[in-house]
Design a protein around this motif. Structure first.
Motif, PDB file in Angstrom:
ATOM      1  N   SER A  98       0.847  -1.199   0.000  1.00  0.00           N
ATOM      2  CA  SER A  98       0.000   0.000   0.000  1.00  0.00           C
ATOM      3  C   SER A  98       0.881   1.247   0.000  1.00  0.00           C
ATOM      4  CB  SER A  98      -0.995  -0.007   1.163  1.00  0.00           C
ATOM      5  OG  SER A  98      -0.351   0.195   2.397  1.00  0.00           O
ATOM      6  N   PRO A 134      -7.948  -0.785   1.873  1.00  0.00           N
ATOM      7  CA  PRO A 134      -7.994  -0.007   3.119  1.00  0.00           C
ATOM      8  C   PRO A 134      -6.654   0.670   3.438  1.00  0.00           C
ATOM      9  CG  PRO A 134      -9.166  -2.071   3.424  1.00  0.00           C
ATOM     10  CD  PRO A 134      -8.537  -2.125   2.055  1.00  0.00           C
ATOM     11  N   GLY A 135      -5.560  -0.005   3.120  1.00  0.00           N
ATOM     12  CA  GLY A 135      -4.236   0.570   3.391  1.00  0.00           C
ATOM     13  C   GLY A 135      -3.993   1.823   2.565  1.00  0.00           C
ATOM     14  N   THR A 138      -6.047   4.764   3.776  1.00  0.00           N
ATOM     15  CA  THR A 138      -5.493   5.317   5.009  1.00  0.00           C
ATOM     16  C   THR A 138      -4.318   6.237   4.702  1.00  0.00           C
ATOM     17  OG1 THR A 138      -6.103   3.223   6.007  1.00  0.00           O
ATOM     18  CG2 THR A 138      -4.695   4.665   7.321  1.00  0.00           C
ATOM     19  N   ARG A 139      -3.476   5.812   3.763  1.00  0.00           N
ATOM     20  CA  ARG A 139      -2.308   6.631   3.429  1.00  0.00           C
ATOM     21  C   ARG A 139      -2.705   7.935   2.749  1.00  0.00           C
ATOM     22  NH1 ARG A 139       2.393   3.881   4.311  1.00  0.00           N
ATOM     23  NH2 ARG A 139       2.184   1.613   4.566  1.00  0.00           N
ATOM     24  N   ASP A 141      -5.498   9.333   3.414  1.00  0.00           N
ATOM     25  CA  ASP A 141      -6.413   9.939   4.378  1.00  0.00           C
ATOM     26  C   ASP A 141      -7.736  10.344   3.722  1.00  0.00           C
ATOM     27  OD1 ASP A 141      -7.261  10.679   6.848  1.00  0.00           O
ATOM     28  OD2 ASP A 141      -6.282  12.647   6.851  1.00  0.00           O
ATOM     29  N   VAL A 142      -8.277   9.417   2.936  1.00  0.00           N
ATOM     30  CA  VAL A 142      -9.592   9.660   2.320  1.00  0.00           C
ATOM     31  C   VAL A 142     -10.565   8.618   2.862  1.00  0.00           C
ATOM     32  CG1 VAL A 142      -8.607  10.619   0.202  1.00  0.00           C
ATOM     33  CG2 VAL A 142      -9.129   8.157   0.305  1.00  0.00           C
ATOM     34  N   PRO A 143     -11.874   8.927   2.868  1.00  0.00           N
ATOM     35  CA  PRO A 143     -12.830   7.940   3.378  1.00  0.00           C
ATOM     36  C   PRO A 143     -12.802   6.646   2.562  1.00  0.00           C
ATOM     37  CG  PRO A 143     -13.954   9.943   2.607  1.00  0.00           C
ATOM     38  CD  PRO A 143     -12.496  10.202   2.521  1.00  0.00           C
ATOM     39  N   LEU A 144     -12.973   5.555   3.278  1.00  0.00           N
ATOM     40  CA  LEU A 144     -12.912   4.221   2.690  1.00  0.00           C
ATOM     41  C   LEU A 144     -14.321   3.646   2.606  1.00  0.00           C
ATOM     42  CD1 LEU A 144     -11.414   1.478   2.031  1.00  0.00           C
ATOM     43  CD2 LEU A 144     -11.408   1.077   4.495  1.00  0.00           C
TER      44      LEU A 144
END
Ligand SMILES: Cc1cc2nc3c(=O)[nH]c(=O)nc-3n(C[C@H](O)[C@H](O)[C@H](O)COP(=O)(O)OP(=O)(O)OC[C@H]3O[C@@H](n4cnc5c(N)ncnc54)[C@H](O)[C@@H]3O)c2cc1C
Ligand SMILES: Nc1ncnc2c1ncn2[C@@H]1O[C@H](COP(=O)(O)O)[C@@H](O)[C@H]1O
Lengths: 271, 336
Positions: A98, A134-135, A138-139, A141-144
């Motif tokens: 990721s 998901p990784g 997260t990197r 920083d956007v909604p999943l």
């Protein structure tokens, strides 16, 4: 609307067989395909482009032969395709993967422009981890939004999107601002036949090669050495012995089967 | 990779997944397994969760052996949303530093685990089916199937903590082991206006959620059952045997049965005492979910069907005839 789809090239898991003598997988002759879940991600991105305009970029990390997967993505309607290929990535676990995909995506953004929707498959059929999407989210920083089964509403002006996603025993509709990252179920859409203009364009569009020297990827976060998880051993599960075939008339067969399982039924307290 | 001082990390943590005020079964299974691991490590098994009113779960997690229960309560955490739940959980883990964190490999658990692990730069192993402690160095050994169950891999995470893993429901048994957990309540401030994801609507599919792993006898049917109406034959036999019925993915795709009944790689993993596979070809993805059953009885018209490779007893025949016959004859034997 600019979509960036992450696709993985995988061996067709349904055709992989085990060699029990050597305890390894037989991969010869097994075709490499785009991870089936990822084809639905490409299709969804192309459908959004067809409706709202914009473009679809695709990024794949893998060996040089993975450019085949990207050519297929072009034929499905992608506009810009990138192959991230470098020895430093070898042996990456999902955390390192990721990272590499996130860093590679920075280059895509630099070349093509900011991304509104990131897409990944729900999981890859070789590793089955479902962790990479998901990784990446997260990197960035956007909604999943995982397990998408329907893109309900896209509002490019308000920069919002409504998605129906699968829950255990039901579904939920969520609304998120863009940019966001969506992971796709197979039921999200039907893959259409590639229209001729896409095929023609595909033949003309080059696969852009990315590696550690033409991106800002930090090699100290990639590869086997920099992956927190390591494989201690890989082995084939013990083969179940082929059992006994029960023959005879229908009555005989059922009686024999009953006699065979009676001890177990007794043990379970059913007899 | 940044070197961590891993000696600061202690205890085995189990995430308590909950929905509508009820704990998911897999969380209790993991508490039982977690207690075994804690014993090998010489530490404690603890439960943790976030949500609106979660203190109420203390009694139940105590029944399954949790020595401590770490919680964050906040009304905005009532419904599961990835980002605020992740941030609250990362706060707990950063503060209390567990050496192991186990999460059920459910839809919710898989959504959550990947994002939590990335925030923590922790190693995460997906869909584990066996967990052991390496006696030589106390590392957690996580074994999982890959390539549709054709290959098993044992993964470990030597230099990073927590060692995280998602674990499939039904792999471990939930065993009661009553204690009175100490409740550790942390405050975590977050307000609704800081959360960008909004839940517009939730729809339950109405179909009850079946936990196939509860049953010791499973009668499963595949595409060879011919049509939806014939699935009744599975249910009839299952009733006689005091079990339940299940299906292959093709049956789900045909719309004959809900996904909650699917066995296999993308369905549920089961290991009943008796598994009857009727009209199921035995594709690797199906077999991955049922091959550890004690007795497998396969019924298939095709003598070459791969399901016979894993069957204890094979019957070459029409399942539409064999199943009703079994129901009729077994009924006489079993009802006395
Ligand atoms: C990524 C991925 C994940 C997957 N996950 C799963 C999963 O979780 N679970 C799963 O089950 N599959 C899964 N599959 C699908 C799997 O590959 C097979 O397609 C599926 O299991 C086949 O279902 P089936 O055996 O019911 O149907 P078929 O393969 O069509 O087989 C039907 C069988 O019935 C027999 N038959 C026909 N008529 C009769 C009769 N009258 N009496 C007796 N036998 C009869 C036939 O000989 C045949 O063997 C997955 C596939 C992929 C690519
Ligand atoms: N090497 C890769 N290159 C591009 N995308 C990937 C790669 N690995 C994983 N992905 C994406 O992440 C998803 C989930 O993969 P996994 O976490 O391996 O199950 C895939 O469906 C892809 O969309």
């Amino acid at each position: 609307m600019h979509s960036l789809v992450f696709i993985k090239q995988v061996p067709d898991a349904a055709q992989v067989r085990v060699d029990y003598e050597t305890g390894t997988l037989i991969r010869e002759g097994v075709p490499a395909i785009i991870n089936p879940f990822d084809t639905h991600a490409i299709e969804a991105a192309v459908q959004i482009k067809d409706k709202f305009g914009g473009s679809v970029s695709v990024l794949c990390m893998g060996p040089p032969m993975a450019d085949e997967a990207l050519k297929k993505a072009l034929a499905m309607g992608a506009d810009n395709v990138f192959l991230l290929s470098d020895r430093v990535f070898a042996g990456s676990d999902t955390l390192a993967t990721s990272y590499a995909l996130w860093a590679g995506a920075q280059k895509v953004i630099q070349e093509v422009g900011p991304v509104d929707i990131f897409w990944a498959g729900k999981q890859a059929i070789d590793g089955d981890t479902a962790q990479t999407g998901p990784g990446i989210a997260t990197r960035f920083d956007v909604p999943l939004v995982t397990y998408a089964v329907e893109i309900k509403e896209v509002d490019p002006q308000a920069r919002k999107i409504k998605i129906v996603r699968l829950l255990e025993g039901g579904t939920e509709t969520v609304e998120v601002p863009m940019p966001c990252l969506i992971t796709t179920e197979e039921t999200l859409n039907h893959i259409r036949f590639a229209p001729l203009p896409y095929l023609i364009k595909a033949a003309r569009t080059p696969v852009v090669l990315l590696n550690s020297s033409n991106t800002t990827i930090d090699a100290s976060q990639c590869g086997l050495k920099n992956s927190p998880t390591k494989v201690k051993k890989a082995f084939t599960p013990p083969k179940r012995e082929r059992g006994e075939m029960i023959e005879g008339s229908l009555d005989e067969i059922v009686n024999t089967v009953y006699a065979k399982i009676e001890p177990m039924l007794k043990q379970l307290g059913k007899v | 990779m940044i070197k961590q001082d891993i000696t600061q990390y202690k205890n085995v943590w189990v995430f308590i997944e909950h929905n509508e005020g009820k704990i998911e079964r897999v969380s209790l299974e993991l508490l039982s397994k977690g207690a075994e691991l804690a014993k090998d490590l010489g530490c404690e098994v603890c439960a943790f969760t976030v949500g609106d009113k979660v203190e109420q779960f203390a009694k139940e997690v105590g029944e399954y052996g949790a020595k401590k229960f770490y919680i964050i309560e906040n009304p905005v955490l009532k419904e599961y949303r990835t980002e605020p739940w992740r941030d609250a959980i990362v706060y707990l883990i950063d503060k209390y530093k567990p050496e192991v964190a186990l999460i059920g490999a459910t839809t919710l658990g898989r959504d959550l685990a990947g994002t939590v692990a990335t925030k923590l730069s922790a190693g995460l192993t997906a869909d584990t089916t066996a967990l052991d402690i390496d006696p030589s160095n106390k590392n957690l050994l996580m074994t999982r199937p890959t390539f549709g169950g054709n290959l098993m891999a044992t993964i470990f995470c030597p230099d990073n903590r927590p060692q995280m893993s998602t674990v499939r429901p039904g792999v471990f048994k939930a065993v009661k082991n009553p204690t009175k957990p100490e409740i550790i309540k942390e405050k975590y401030d977050i307000t609704e206006d800081k959360i960008v994801k909004k839940i517009i609507e939730k729809v339950q599919t109405g179909e009850e959620k079946v936990n196939l792993s509860f049953y010791e006898v499973i009668v499963a049917g595949g595409k060879g059952m011919g049509k939806k109406e014939n699935l009744k034959l599975l249910e009839d036999l299952a009733n006689v045997l005091g079990g339940t019925w299940a299906v292959s993915r093709k049956v789900v795709q045909a719309g004959w049965a809900p996904q909650s009944r699917q066995v296999g790689q993308t369905g549920q993993t089961v290991h009943p005492k008796i598994y009857i596979a009727a009209g199921i070809s035995g594709a690797v993805q199906h077999v991955a979910g049922m091959k550890s059953s004690d007795i497998i009885i396969a019924i298939n018209t095709d003598p070459e069907a791969p399901i016979f490779e894993v069957a204890t007893y094979g019957i070459v025949g029409d399942c539409l005839q064999v199943l009703p016959k079994m129901t009729e004859m077994f009924k006489q034997k079993l009802v006395k």
